[in-house]
Motif scaffolding. Structure first.
Motif, PDB file in Angstrom:
ATOM      1  N   VAL A   2       0.847  -1.184   0.000  1.00  0.00           N
ATOM      2  CA  VAL A   2       0.000   0.000   0.000  1.00  0.00           C
ATOM      3  C   VAL A   2       0.886   1.239   0.000  1.00  0.00           C
ATOM      4  CG1 VAL A   2      -1.755   1.250   1.331  1.00  0.00           C
ATOM      5  CG2 VAL A   2      -1.811  -1.245   1.233  1.00  0.00           C
ATOM      6  N   GLU A   3       0.433   2.315  -0.664  1.00  0.00           N
ATOM      7  CA  GLU A   3       1.192   3.566  -0.668  1.00  0.00           C
ATOM      8  C   GLU A   3       1.691   3.891   0.738  1.00  0.00           C
ATOM      9  OE1 GLU A   3      -0.822   6.918  -2.431  1.00  0.00           O
ATOM     10  OE2 GLU A   3      -1.595   5.658  -4.040  1.00  0.00           O
ATOM     11  N   GLY A   4       2.960   4.237   0.847  1.00  0.00           N
ATOM     12  CA  GLY A   4       3.561   4.569   2.141  1.00  0.00           C
ATOM     13  C   GLY A   4       4.243   3.394   2.825  1.00  0.00           C
ATOM     14  N   ASP A   5       3.922   2.173   2.399  1.00  0.00           N
ATOM     15  CA  ASP A   5       4.578   0.997   2.987  1.00  0.00           C
ATOM     16  C   ASP A   5       6.064   0.993   2.642  1.00  0.00           C
ATOM     17  OD1 ASP A   5       2.247   0.017   4.060  1.00  0.00           O
ATOM     18  OD2 ASP A   5       2.038  -1.649   2.629  1.00  0.00           O
ATOM     19  N   GLY A  65      -0.189   1.606  -8.496  1.00  0.00           N
ATOM     20  CA  GLY A  65       0.157   1.079  -9.819  1.00  0.00           C
ATOM     21  C   GLY A  65       0.950  -0.203  -9.710  1.00  0.00           C
ATOM     22  N   LYS A  66       1.581  -0.580 -10.806  1.00  0.00           N
ATOM     23  CA  LYS A  66       2.394  -1.797 -10.866  1.00  0.00           C
ATOM     24  C   LYS A  66       3.844  -1.436 -10.560  1.00  0.00           C
ATOM     25  CE  LYS A  66       3.815  -5.407 -14.084  1.00  0.00           C
ATOM     26  NZ  LYS A  66       3.695  -5.878 -15.476  1.00  0.00           N
ATOM     27  N   ALA A  67       4.384  -2.027  -9.505  1.00  0.00           N
ATOM     28  CA  ALA A  67       5.795  -1.833  -9.148  1.00  0.00           C
ATOM     29  C   ALA A  67       6.627  -2.901  -9.830  1.00  0.00           C
ATOM     30  CB  ALA A  67       5.971  -1.912  -7.643  1.00  0.00           C
ATOM     31  N   VAL A  68       7.774  -2.489 -10.365  1.00  0.00           N
ATOM     32  CA  VAL A  68       8.698  -3.425 -11.009  1.00  0.00           C
ATOM     33  C   VAL A  68      10.086  -3.183 -10.430  1.00  0.00           C
ATOM     34  CG1 VAL A  68       9.717  -4.222 -13.168  1.00  0.00           C
ATOM     35  CG2 VAL A  68       7.341  -3.427 -13.139  1.00  0.00           C
ATOM     36  N   MET A  69      10.647  -4.220  -9.811  1.00  0.00           N
ATOM     37  CA  MET A  69      11.983  -4.164  -9.223  1.00  0.00           C
ATOM     38  C   MET A  69      12.882  -5.127  -9.999  1.00  0.00           C
ATOM     39  SD  MET A  69      11.457  -2.130  -6.609  1.00  0.00           S
ATOM     40  CE  MET A  69      13.081  -2.284  -5.946  1.00  0.00           C
ATOM     41  N   VAL A  70      14.129  -4.711 -10.221  1.00  0.00           N
ATOM     42  CA  VAL A  70      15.110  -5.551 -10.905  1.00  0.00           C
ATOM     43  C   VAL A  70      16.384  -5.573 -10.065  1.00  0.00           C
ATOM     44  CG1 VAL A  70      16.505  -5.884 -12.966  1.00  0.00           C
ATOM     45  CG2 VAL A  70      14.172  -5.022 -13.184  1.00  0.00           C
ATOM     46  N   LYS A  83      13.673 -10.212 -11.898  1.00  0.00           N
ATOM     47  CA  LYS A  83      12.701  -9.130 -12.018  1.00  0.00           C
ATOM     48  C   LYS A  83      11.459  -9.527 -11.235  1.00  0.00           C
ATOM     49  CE  LYS A  83      10.489  -6.485 -15.726  1.00  0.00           C
ATOM     50  NZ  LYS A  83      10.370  -6.420 -17.200  1.00  0.00           N
ATOM     51  N   LEU A  84      10.949  -8.604 -10.435  1.00  0.00           N
ATOM     52  CA  LEU A  84       9.794  -8.864  -9.580  1.00  0.00           C
ATOM     53  C   LEU A  84       8.763  -7.765  -9.808  1.00  0.00           C
ATOM     54  CD1 LEU A  84       8.513 -10.391  -7.119  1.00  0.00           C
ATOM     55  CD2 LEU A  84       9.786  -8.808  -5.666  1.00  0.00           C
ATOM     56  N   SER A  85       7.520  -8.150 -10.103  1.00  0.00           N
ATOM     57  CA  SER A  85       6.436  -7.189 -10.277  1.00  0.00           C
ATOM     58  C   SER A  85       5.357  -7.471  -9.242  1.00  0.00           C
ATOM     59  CB  SER A  85       5.810  -7.336 -11.672  1.00  0.00           C
ATOM     60  OG  SER A  85       6.770  -7.127 -12.666  1.00  0.00           O
ATOM     61  N   PHE A  86       4.767  -6.394  -8.718  1.00  0.00           N
ATOM     62  CA  PHE A  86       3.680  -6.537  -7.752  1.00  0.00           C
ATOM     63  C   PHE A  86       2.894  -5.241  -7.714  1.00  0.00           C
ATOM     64  CE2 PHE A  86       7.659  -5.462  -5.712  1.00  0.00           C
ATOM     65  CZ  PHE A  86       7.354  -4.331  -4.974  1.00  0.00           C
ATOM     66  N   PRO A  87       1.611  -5.316  -7.258  1.00  0.00           N
ATOM     67  CA  PRO A  87       0.782  -4.115  -7.236  1.00  0.00           C
ATOM     68  C   PRO A  87       1.049  -3.247  -6.002  1.00  0.00           C
ATOM     69  CG  PRO A  87      -0.489  -5.992  -6.500  1.00  0.00           C
ATOM     70  CD  PRO A  87       0.864  -6.513  -6.905  1.00  0.00           C
ATOM     71  N   VAL A  88       0.875  -1.935  -6.199  1.00  0.00           N
ATOM     72  CA  VAL A  88       0.845  -0.984  -5.089  1.00  0.00           C
ATOM     73  C   VAL A  88      -0.561  -0.422  -5.054  1.00  0.00           C
ATOM     74  CG1 VAL A  88       1.731   1.182  -4.171  1.00  0.00           C
ATOM     75  CG2 VAL A  88       3.292  -0.424  -5.296  1.00  0.00           C
ATOM     76  N   PHE A  89      -1.233  -0.578  -3.936  1.00  0.00           N
ATOM     77  CA  PHE A  89      -2.613  -0.116  -3.778  1.00  0.00           C
ATOM     78  C   PHE A  89      -2.654   1.238  -3.086  1.00  0.00           C
ATOM     79  CE2 PHE A  89      -2.788  -4.784  -3.843  1.00  0.00           C
ATOM     80  CZ  PHE A  89      -3.662  -4.974  -4.902  1.00  0.00           C
ATOM     81  N   PRO A  90      -3.722   2.010  -3.337  1.00  0.00           N
ATOM     82  CA  PRO A  90      -3.819   3.326  -2.697  1.00  0.00           C
ATOM     83  C   PRO A  90      -4.054   3.225  -1.193  1.00  0.00           C
ATOM     84  CG  PRO A  90      -5.778   2.904  -4.041  1.00  0.00           C
ATOM     85  CD  PRO A  90      -4.851   1.741  -4.206  1.00  0.00           C
TER      86      PRO A  90
END
Length: 90
Positions: A2-5, A65-70, A83-90
């Protein structure tokens, strides 16, 4: 997430070659949903044959949105990454 995490991302690197390796590890975020809050690049002097190292990066979710970390490890004669993708919620 979640935003801010805040989240700690880790990556392990293993040397399955026949020589010690000098390498650099990095973690990056694409887009504006998440940012790396610790140093993105980590230089390692040497990783012994069959050795393993674990590295950590601190991140923070900044917008929905969609977070993408590499995460990558690069030596003079070898490289690898994840590569790791995961959602960020409001």
């Amino acid at each position: 997430m979640v935003e801010g995490d805040r989240l700690e991302i880790s990556a392990a690197v293993r040397n399955h070659t026949t020589n010690d390796l000098a390498l650099a590890m990095s973690c990056s975020a694409s887009g504006k949903t998440i940012r790396v809050t610790s140093p993105e690049n980590i230089a390692m002097d040497s990783l012994e044959v069959e050795g393993e190292q674990l590295r950590y990066w601190s991140t923070e979710a900044v917008s929905e949105g969609k977070a993408v970390m590499v995460a990558t490890a690069v030596a003079s004669n070898a490289s690898d990454g994840v590569k790791l993708s995961f959602p960020v919620f409001p």
